[in-house]
Scaffold this motif. Structure first.
Motif, PDB file in Angstrom:
ATOM      1  N   ASP A  54       0.674  -1.150  -0.135  1.00 37.79           N
ATOM      2  CA  ASP A  54      -0.028  -0.031   0.025  1.00 37.79           C
ATOM      3  C   ASP A  54       0.958   1.084   0.075  1.00 37.79           C
ATOM      4  O   ASP A  54       0.638   2.374  -0.803  1.00 37.79           O
ATOM      5  N   MET A  55       2.187   1.345   0.831  1.00 34.07           N
ATOM      6  CA  MET A  55       2.900   2.306   1.148  1.00 34.07           C
ATOM      7  C   MET A  55       3.498   2.702  -0.687  1.00 34.07           C
ATOM      8  O   MET A  55       3.573   3.879  -1.186  1.00 34.07           O
ATOM      9  N   ALA A  56       3.911   1.684  -1.109  1.00 30.41           N
ATOM     10  CA  ALA A  56       4.587   1.602  -2.302  1.00 30.41           C
ATOM     11  C   ALA A  56       3.615   2.119  -3.564  1.00 30.41           C
ATOM     12  O   ALA A  56       3.988   3.152  -4.038  1.00 30.41           O
ATOM     13  N   ARG A  57       2.470   1.756  -3.378  1.00 28.59           N
ATOM     14  CA  ARG A  57       1.512   2.448  -4.270  1.00 28.59           C
ATOM     15  C   ARG A  57       1.068   3.661  -4.247  1.00 28.59           C
ATOM     16  O   ARG A  57       0.853   4.185  -5.242  1.00 28.59           O
ATOM     17  N   GLU A  58       0.972   4.210  -3.027  1.00 27.49           N
ATOM     18  CA  GLU A  58       0.886   5.456  -2.717  1.00 27.49           C
ATOM     19  C   GLU A  58       2.025   6.456  -3.366  1.00 27.49           C
ATOM     20  O   GLU A  58       1.901   7.438  -3.910  1.00 27.49           O
ATOM     21  N   ILE A  59       3.286   5.842  -3.090  1.00 29.78           N
ATOM     22  CA  ILE A  59       4.474   6.603  -3.525  1.00 29.78           C
ATOM     23  C   ILE A  59       4.605   6.599  -5.324  1.00 29.78           C
ATOM     24  O   ILE A  59       4.892   7.660  -5.503  1.00 29.78           O
ATOM     25  N   VAL A  60       3.986   5.404  -5.865  1.00 30.26           N
ATOM     26  CA  VAL A  60       4.236   5.446  -7.301  1.00 30.26           C
ATOM     27  C   VAL A  60       2.864   6.007  -8.005  1.00 30.26           C
ATOM     28  O   VAL A  60       3.019   5.825  -9.354  1.00 30.26           O
ATOM     29  N   LYS A  61       2.003   6.465  -7.284  1.00 36.73           N
ATOM     30  CA  LYS A  61       0.834   6.849  -8.019  1.00 36.73           C
ATOM     31  C   LYS A  61       0.801   7.671  -9.086  1.00 36.73           C
ATOM     32  O   LYS A  61       0.160   7.567 -10.084  1.00 36.73           O
ATOM     33  N   ASP A  62       1.871   8.524  -9.374  1.00 31.43           N
ATOM     34  CA  ASP A  62       1.993   9.413 -10.394  1.00 31.43           C
ATOM     35  C   ASP A  62       2.909   9.242 -11.375  1.00 31.43           C
ATOM     36  O   ASP A  62       3.162   9.590 -12.424  1.00 31.43           O
ATOM     37  N   TYR A  63       3.421   7.596 -11.147  1.00 32.34           N
ATOM     38  CA  TYR A  63       4.196   7.156 -12.452  1.00 32.34           C
ATOM     39  C   TYR A  63       3.243   6.148 -13.321  1.00 32.34           C
ATOM     40  O   TYR A  63       2.906   4.899 -12.647  1.00 32.34           O
ATOM     41  N   PRO A  64       2.805   6.594 -14.405  1.00 32.90           N
ATOM     42  CA  PRO A  64       1.723   5.679 -15.193  1.00 32.90           C
ATOM     43  C   PRO A  64       2.268   4.121 -15.498  1.00 32.90           C
ATOM     44  O   PRO A  64       1.456   3.358 -15.650  1.00 32.90           O
ATOM     45  N   ASP A  65       3.633   4.393 -15.737  1.00 37.04           N
ATOM     46  CA  ASP A  65       4.171   3.016 -15.979  1.00 37.04           C
ATOM     47  C   ASP A  65       4.855   2.094 -15.234  1.00 37.04           C
ATOM     48  O   ASP A  65       5.559   1.302 -15.239  1.00 37.04           O
ATOM     49  N   VAL A  66       4.461   2.407 -13.793  1.00 37.12           N
ATOM     50  CA  VAL A  66       4.820   1.533 -12.597  1.00 37.12           C
ATOM     51  C   VAL A  66       3.561   1.174 -12.072  1.00 37.12           C
ATOM     52  O   VAL A  66       2.685   1.675 -11.765  1.00 37.12           O
ATOM     53  N   THR A  67       3.602  -0.450 -11.635  1.00 36.83           N
ATOM     54  CA  THR A  67       2.641  -1.227 -10.989  1.00 36.83           C
ATOM     55  C   THR A  67       3.762  -1.478  -9.582  1.00 36.83           C
ATOM     56  O   THR A  67       4.556  -1.840  -9.443  1.00 36.83           O
ATOM     57  N   VAL A  68       2.856  -1.989  -8.658  1.00 39.43           N
ATOM     58  CA  VAL A  68       3.207  -2.644  -7.350  1.00 39.43           C
ATOM     59  C   VAL A  68       2.346  -3.761  -7.216  1.00 39.43           C
ATOM     60  O   VAL A  68       1.393  -3.955  -7.034  1.00 39.43           O
ATOM     61  N   GLU A  69       3.378  -4.760  -6.840  1.00 40.25           N
ATOM     62  CA  GLU A  69       2.614  -6.260  -6.634  1.00 40.25           C
ATOM     63  C   GLU A  69       3.449  -6.899  -5.628  1.00 40.25           C
ATOM     64  O   GLU A  69       4.749  -6.713  -5.650  1.00 40.25           O
ATOM     65  N   GLY A  70       2.950  -7.688  -4.717  1.00 40.15           N
ATOM     66  CA  GLY A  70       3.539  -8.185  -3.692  1.00 40.15           C
ATOM     67  C   GLY A  70       3.700  -9.766  -4.383  1.00 40.15           C
ATOM     68  O   GLY A  70       3.097 -10.228  -5.034  1.00 40.15           O
ATOM     69  N   PHE A  71       4.905 -10.535  -3.747  1.00 43.21           N
ATOM     70  CA  PHE A  71       5.292 -11.765  -4.214  1.00 43.21           C
ATOM     71  C   PHE A  71       5.644 -12.613  -3.110  1.00 43.21           C
ATOM     72  O   PHE A  71       6.264 -11.966  -2.142  1.00 43.21           O
ATOM     73  N   HIS A  72       5.509 -13.862  -3.069  1.00 46.33           N
ATOM     74  CA  HIS A  72       6.009 -14.804  -1.920  1.00 46.33           C
ATOM     75  C   HIS A  72       6.984 -15.911  -3.012  1.00 46.33           C
ATOM     76  O   HIS A  72       6.934 -16.080  -4.292  1.00 46.33           O
ATOM     77  N   GLY A  73       8.138 -16.397  -2.431  1.00 43.64           N
ATOM     78  CA  GLY A  73       8.776 -17.399  -3.160  1.00 43.64           C
ATOM     79  C   GLY A  73      10.020 -16.687  -4.087  1.00 43.64           C
ATOM     80  O   GLY A  73      10.506 -15.632  -3.387  1.00 43.64           O
ATOM     81  N   LEU A  74      10.482 -17.508  -4.888  1.00 42.82           N
ATOM     82  CA  LEU A  74      11.434 -16.963  -5.755  1.00 42.82           C
ATOM     83  C   LEU A  74      11.223 -15.816  -6.475  1.00 42.82           C
ATOM     84  O   LEU A  74      10.218 -15.721  -7.273  1.00 42.82           O
ATOM     85  N   VAL A  75      12.049 -14.796  -6.511  1.00 43.17           N
ATOM     86  CA  VAL A  75      11.907 -13.723  -7.246  1.00 43.17           C
ATOM     87  C   VAL A  75      11.783 -14.016  -8.838  1.00 43.17           C
ATOM     88  O   VAL A  75      11.337 -13.648  -9.567  1.00 43.17           O
ATOM     89  N   ARG A  76      12.925 -15.175  -8.969  1.00 42.82           N
ATOM     90  CA  ARG A  76      12.713 -15.802 -10.372  1.00 42.82           C
ATOM     91  C   ARG A  76      11.414 -16.029 -11.020  1.00 42.82           C
ATOM     92  O   ARG A  76      10.763 -15.737 -12.128  1.00 42.82           O
ATOM     93  N   ASP A  77      10.649 -16.721  -9.973  1.00 41.68           N
ATOM     94  CA  ASP A  77       9.296 -17.098 -10.694  1.00 41.68           C
ATOM     95  C   ASP A  77       8.458 -15.944 -10.899  1.00 41.68           C
ATOM     96  O   ASP A  77       7.733 -15.959 -11.886  1.00 41.68           O
ATOM     97  N   PHE A  78       8.387 -14.786 -10.003  1.00 43.51           N
ATOM     98  CA  PHE A  78       7.827 -13.559 -10.271  1.00 43.51           C
ATOM     99  C   PHE A  78       7.980 -12.813 -11.551  1.00 43.51           C
ATOM    100  O   PHE A  78       7.308 -12.685 -12.226  1.00 43.51           O
ATOM    101  N   VAL A  79       9.573 -12.827 -11.858  1.00 41.93           N
ATOM    102  CA  VAL A  79       9.831 -12.224 -12.920  1.00 41.93           C
ATOM    103  C   VAL A  79       9.475 -12.825 -14.394  1.00 41.93           C
ATOM    104  O   VAL A  79       9.020 -12.348 -15.075  1.00 41.93           O
ATOM    105  N   VAL A  80       9.708 -14.110 -14.149  1.00 38.08           N
ATOM    106  CA  VAL A  80       9.318 -14.771 -15.447  1.00 38.08           C
ATOM    107  C   VAL A  80       7.807 -14.883 -15.865  1.00 38.08           C
ATOM    108  O   VAL A  80       7.435 -14.764 -16.925  1.00 38.08           O
ATOM    109  N   SER A  81       6.909 -15.116 -14.666  1.00 37.03           N
ATOM    110  CA  SER A  81       5.528 -14.845 -14.930  1.00 37.03           C
ATOM    111  C   SER A  81       5.079 -13.507 -15.554  1.00 37.03           C
ATOM    112  O   SER A  81       3.923 -13.399 -15.907  1.00 37.03           O
TER     113      SER A  81
END
Length: 165
Positions: A54-81
């Protein structure tokens, strides 16, 4: 190459002005930046995963090309997906480099098609770390020079809720 997606992973506990600066810099290089907030199973986080998202989303709200998502597990799986072609890592000082260099090597082995890109924050943010910010806040110090007003407010509320003011 069009529509290059970069992932900027971290625990962001809390997000600092240095993190924000790295996000700004990444936006100049990539078509889309995904701020990937890690559950941080290996660290004792002050904020919950949802609070950090929630804090990250508030901070980047003025950047249209930035999204924020949470993840569990390997960053590799997140990046590839997410179709990421680059992983952004912030470097503050030479002390970060050894760890980040090893991590980049492991990630290259796990994700040969994803490049790790190191970005340094502006000089005025080089010394800021989430760990220092948490410690200063927990001890009643001022953190307004290190975090956005949104994060400063959330930190003050968290410190009060823990009875540490």
């Amino acid at each position: 190459m069009a529509n290059v997606i970069a992932v900027y992973p971290g625990t962001f506990d809390p997000m600092t002005l240095g993190h924000e600066d790295v996000i700004r810099r990444a936006c100049q290089l990539f078509d889309k930046v995904i701020v990937a907030v890690a559950a941080g199973h290996h660290k004792k986080a002050l904020f919950t995963l949802q609070e950090r998202i929630d804090m990250a989303r508030e901070i980047v709200k003025d950047y249209p090309d930035v999204t924020v998502e949470g993840f569990h597990g390997l960053v590799r799986d997140f990046v590839v997906s997410r179709g990421g072609k680059a992983m952004v890592r912030g470097l503050r000082a030479v002390t970060d480099f050894d760890y980040e260099f090893q991590l980049a090597g492991m990630n290259r082995s796990l994700m040969p098609d994803v490049e790790t890109v190191f970005l340094t924050p502006s000089d005025k943010y080089q010394f800021i770390s989430s760990t220092f910010v948490r410690e200063i806040a927990m001890l009643g110090g001022e953190v307004d020079k290190f975090v956005s007003p949104t994060v400063q407010e959330k930190l003050a509320m968290k410190v009060r809720s823990l009875g540490r003011e």
